[in-house]
Write a protein that holds these residues in place. Structure first.
Motif, PDB file in Angstrom:
ATOM      1  N   GLU A   1       0.933  -1.221   0.184  1.00 64.16           N
ATOM      2  CA  GLU A   1      -0.034  -0.026   0.002  1.00 64.16           C
ATOM      3  C   GLU A   1       0.977   1.314  -0.114  1.00 64.16           C
ATOM      4  O   GLU A   1       1.724   1.171   0.848  1.00 64.16           O
ATOM      5  N   ALA A   2       0.570   2.088  -0.968  1.00 66.27           N
ATOM      6  CA  ALA A   2       1.441   3.277  -0.928  1.00 66.27           C
ATOM      7  C   ALA A   2       1.454   4.161   0.251  1.00 66.27           C
ATOM      8  O   ALA A   2       2.602   4.635   0.395  1.00 66.27           O
ATOM      9  N   ASP A   3       0.316   4.282   0.810  1.00 61.74           N
ATOM     10  CA  ASP A   3       0.443   5.055   2.088  1.00 61.74           C
ATOM     11  C   ASP A   3       1.106   4.601   2.921  1.00 61.74           C
ATOM     12  O   ASP A   3       1.690   5.341   4.037  1.00 61.74           O
ATOM     13  N   ASP A   4       1.015   3.427   3.147  1.00 63.06           N
ATOM     14  CA  ASP A   4       1.869   2.475   4.256  1.00 63.06           C
ATOM     15  C   ASP A   4       3.369   2.765   4.076  1.00 63.06           C
ATOM     16  O   ASP A   4       4.083   3.167   4.861  1.00 63.06           O
ATOM     17  N   LEU A   5       3.737   2.581   2.827  1.00 61.08           N
ATOM     18  CA  LEU A   5       5.276   2.948   2.410  1.00 61.08           C
ATOM     19  C   LEU A   5       5.604   4.371   2.681  1.00 61.08           C
ATOM     20  O   LEU A   5       6.639   4.481   3.254  1.00 61.08           O
ATOM     21  N   ILE A   6       4.798   5.301   2.249  1.00 61.85           N
ATOM     22  CA  ILE A   6       5.144   6.582   2.605  1.00 61.85           C
ATOM     23  C   ILE A   6       5.332   6.892   4.151  1.00 61.85           C
ATOM     24  O   ILE A   6       6.088   7.689   4.577  1.00 61.85           O
ATOM     25  N   ALA A   7       4.381   6.515   4.777  1.00 60.82           N
ATOM     26  CA  ALA A   7       4.343   6.668   6.314  1.00 60.82           C
ATOM     27  C   ALA A   7       5.662   6.078   6.919  1.00 60.82           C
ATOM     28  O   ALA A   7       6.116   6.681   7.681  1.00 60.82           O
ATOM     29  N   ALA A   8       5.820   4.718   6.624  1.00 64.73           N
ATOM     30  CA  ALA A   8       7.044   4.027   7.136  1.00 64.73           C
ATOM     31  C   ALA A   8       8.214   4.613   6.922  1.00 64.73           C
ATOM     32  O   ALA A   8       9.268   4.592   7.769  1.00 64.73           O
ATOM     33  N   TYR A   9       8.548   5.217   5.902  1.00 69.29           N
ATOM     34  CA  TYR A   9       9.653   5.971   5.614  1.00 69.29           C
ATOM     35  C   TYR A   9       9.736   7.407   5.536  1.00 69.29           C
ATOM     36  O   TYR A   9      10.676   7.897   5.115  1.00 69.29           O
ATOM     37  N   GLY A  10       8.426   7.936   5.979  1.00 71.37           N
ATOM     38  CA  GLY A  10       8.596   9.573   6.089  1.00 71.37           C
ATOM     39  C   GLY A  10       8.927  10.183   4.638  1.00 71.37           C
ATOM     40  O   GLY A  10       9.530  11.054   4.767  1.00 71.37           O
ATOM     41  N   ALA A  11       8.406   9.477   3.598  1.00 70.04           N
ATOM     42  CA  ALA A  11       8.651   9.938   2.378  1.00 70.04           C
ATOM     43  C   ALA A  11       7.717  11.238   2.164  1.00 70.04           C
ATOM     44  O   ALA A  11       6.760  11.809   2.563  1.00 70.04           O
TER      45      ALA A  11
END
Length: 153
Positions: free
Chosen positions: A130-140
């Motif tokens: 899930e893109a949102d999870d990836l963004i949140a997990a790495y502080g993108a």
């Protein structure tokens, strides 16, 4: 890869995928739209540090937009051997998850809210997240950093 995903609280799915000769063919094999395949591009700064740019299929980096966002005058794609040294992954398999260095991530805003397919660290596989999870997990950083690809003749 799975350990890195778990360490960041991410749920990923890795699927075997036959070699594809085009974005459209890869998307068809995965049962998704071409825009659901996200390229992880390693970008080199003038100071020899790197960043990841997440760009959906059918689009390419807008260098002026990315330079303005990062606040630098010069960015470029590195040679394959530099990309490998910076991430631990060969071109075509690069993904931020499990990279040998956690470089900053800049994600194109068009991937927000979507389940995406990415490189999976080795040829013949795709990783779904899930893109949102990836963004949140790495502080993108999420921004408009792409333009439609120019069709090739």
């Amino acid at each position: 890869m799975q350990d890195a995903a778990t360490a960041h609280g991410l749920t990923i799915e890795i699927r075997e995928r036959p070699k594809a000769n085009s974005l459209a063919e890869a998307a068809e094999l995965l049962g998704i739209l071409p825009s659901g395949i996200v390229k992880t591009l390693v970008v080199k700064r003038a100071d020899d540090t790197y960043l990841f740019a997440l760009i959906p299929g059918g689009r390419s980096i807008s260098w002026p937009k990315l330079r303005a966002l990062v606040g630098v005058n010069k960015l470029r794609l590195p040679e394959p051997e530099l990309a490998l040294a910076a991430t631990g992954y060969e071109r075509g398999t690069i993904v931020p998850i499990g990279s040998s260095t956690e470089w900053p991530i800049f994600a194109d805003e068009s991937i927000v809210g979507r389940r995406i397919a990415m490189g999976a660290g080795s040829h013949g596989y795709s990783l779904f997240v899930e893109a949102d999870d990836l963004i949140a997990a790495y502080g993108a950083t999420v921004a408009d950093i792409s333009v439609p690809e120019t069709p090739r003749d």
